[in-house]
Design an enzyme around this catalytic site. Sequence first.
Site, mmCIF file in Angstrom:
data_model
loop_
_atom_site.group_PDB
_atom_site.id
_atom_site.type_symbol
_atom_site.label_atom_id
_atom_site.label_comp_id
_atom_site.label_asym_id
_atom_site.label_seq_id
_atom_site.Cartn_x
_atom_site.Cartn_y
_atom_site.Cartn_z
ATOM 1 N N ALA A 39 -61.945 -3.711 -90.286
ATOM 2 C CA ALA A 39 -61.102 -2.865 -89.451
ATOM 3 C C ALA A 39 -61.043 -3.213 -87.840
ATOM 4 C CB ALA A 39 -62.016 -1.328 -89.738
ATOM 5 N N LYS A 40 -61.920 -3.659 -87.174
ATOM 6 C CA LYS A 40 -61.807 -4.486 -86.348
ATOM 7 C C LYS A 40 -61.744 -3.401 -85.121
ATOM 8 C CE LYS A 40 -61.120 -8.827 -86.859
ATOM 9 N NZ LYS A 40 -61.102 -8.515 -89.247
ATOM 10 N N ARG A 41 -62.848 -2.183 -85.279
ATOM 11 C CA ARG A 41 -62.803 -0.624 -84.980
ATOM 12 C C ARG A 41 -63.382 -0.781 -83.656
ATOM 13 N NH1 ARG A 41 -58.581 -0.583 -88.319
ATOM 14 N NH2 ARG A 41 -58.327 1.220 -89.186
#
Lengths: 276, 276
Positions: free
Chosen positions: B92-94
């Site tokens: 998700a690379k949040r």
Amino acid sequence: MTRSDLYAQIRSKSSYLCVGLDTDIQKIPSHLRSEPDPVFAFNRAIIEATHEYAVAYKPNLAFYEALGPRGWESLQKTLEIIPKECFTIADAKRGDIGNTSGLYARAFFDKSASGLEFDSVTVAPYMGADSVKPFLAFENKWVILLALTSNPGSHDFQRLALKDSDRALFEEVLLTSAQWGTADQLMYVVGATRADQLARIRELIPDHFLLVPGVGAQGGSLADVSRYGMNSQCGLLVNSSRAIIYASSGEDFARRAADEARAVQQEMAGYLEQYA
Amino acid sequence: MTRSDLYAQIRSKSSYLCVGLDTDIQKIPSHLRSEPDPVFAFNRAIIEATHEYAVAYKPNLAFYEALGPRGWESLQKTLEIIPKECFTIADAKRGDIGNTSGLYARAFFDKSASGLEFDSVTVAPYMGADSVKPFLAFENKWVILLALTSNPGSHDFQRLALKDSDRALFEEVLLTSAQWGTADQLMYVVGATRADQLARIRELIPDHFLLVPGVGAQGGSLADVSRYGMNSQCGLLVNSSRAIIYASSGEDFARRAADEARAVQQEMAGYLEQYA
């Protein structure tokens, strides 16, 4: 939305206020919790009460994702009722390799795919050019790139000095990314509220709009931000979330939100008169 | 999932293969498009065909978000049928300021809130410590932090040398963030496939698991990654997405995916024998 449309709205409302729709289901007034969609009911009341004073709305995606698919439905319904003249920001802080960022762009810009169409999305710069450019391929849509954030962790990497240029990393992010698109499609998140930092940032990127968090509940001075950050087309969107949307936890929450938004707008009207 | 559970699975399957569920509705075999949920039907067939050879599954969130709320439903259903012994990664690379990252953690780790419970989530480091730590508060859950990615844009910022330490930014990310948690809750995305880079990274973080993309359809050598990246507890998850899930676009897609996964697993079994 084009830059001139945004500026026209700023002039007509005498405001550069962005209202952050950080709608936490655990913080909304209790009388709304029996609504079929409490998050949407809260957002609708806030938008109706504040749109006269605000030029932009910024839902932070985390608050909606934490609720699963029904959170995305609340977000879709919220976006539908934001008045068309207002600038909309998906505060999603996304970013991935090229073809994947293209899918994130569809998620936030292409209603036929995802049901959502924002004017802009916040993007993290760490993965570089090919993680940002797919968003820039959409006409009249904007990337708002994280440059300098206002949280304590901004000291961990963003402010480190680089060897070759002697610039801080966030300054390199500003200068490098400004080559990827124009000031008509790129804005920057700049959490600086100190006068000297803002003046320096304006030297590096005189024309771009800055989205400034950290004024309001997070502290920071609207006067300094406006004095040192404004350019001839305003060039500022100043966000306030909690100070407005949670001004009251009672049944009067929307009226109190309007009072807070109006107070900020009136202060902004003065600065626009003075500096823009 | 604990590190020892993950290692036990790696030993029992003789594999450290992660299958990337980058399921693009426009690329799945045409005979599935009449299914009520084509993305789920595709994922189910892929998981059934490959779980004997794979220790981890990694859906990239962009592919699901681009479909709106029904994409999230496909993701929920997919997660339900991944065998319990497999490690699950929300790619998700949040990353956001502290309290907001806490909501992203709920989105991916707290099934009672969002309907999703992954073992891990990928996080971008740009916003620093307080954007990462809320994820680490969940027991037996993992943060997989972006360090060095494999895309062209990784040269824009990640590889820049820092003034005080002479280290590249991604090396500073590794060393600084390793203080925020233990090797039982932190992994790193490391897109390096060159031997000298991997050897250097292993000097900096000898114990952590690395999630390595870029082997398979994106090029890169599994032999080098295994030789220079493996530690005594394996310490590697090597991802392959397109080379496996799109091995065929016909009705035989699942069987062909199994063939590809088995071939990678057999190569991995040899490296585990040799280096771990």
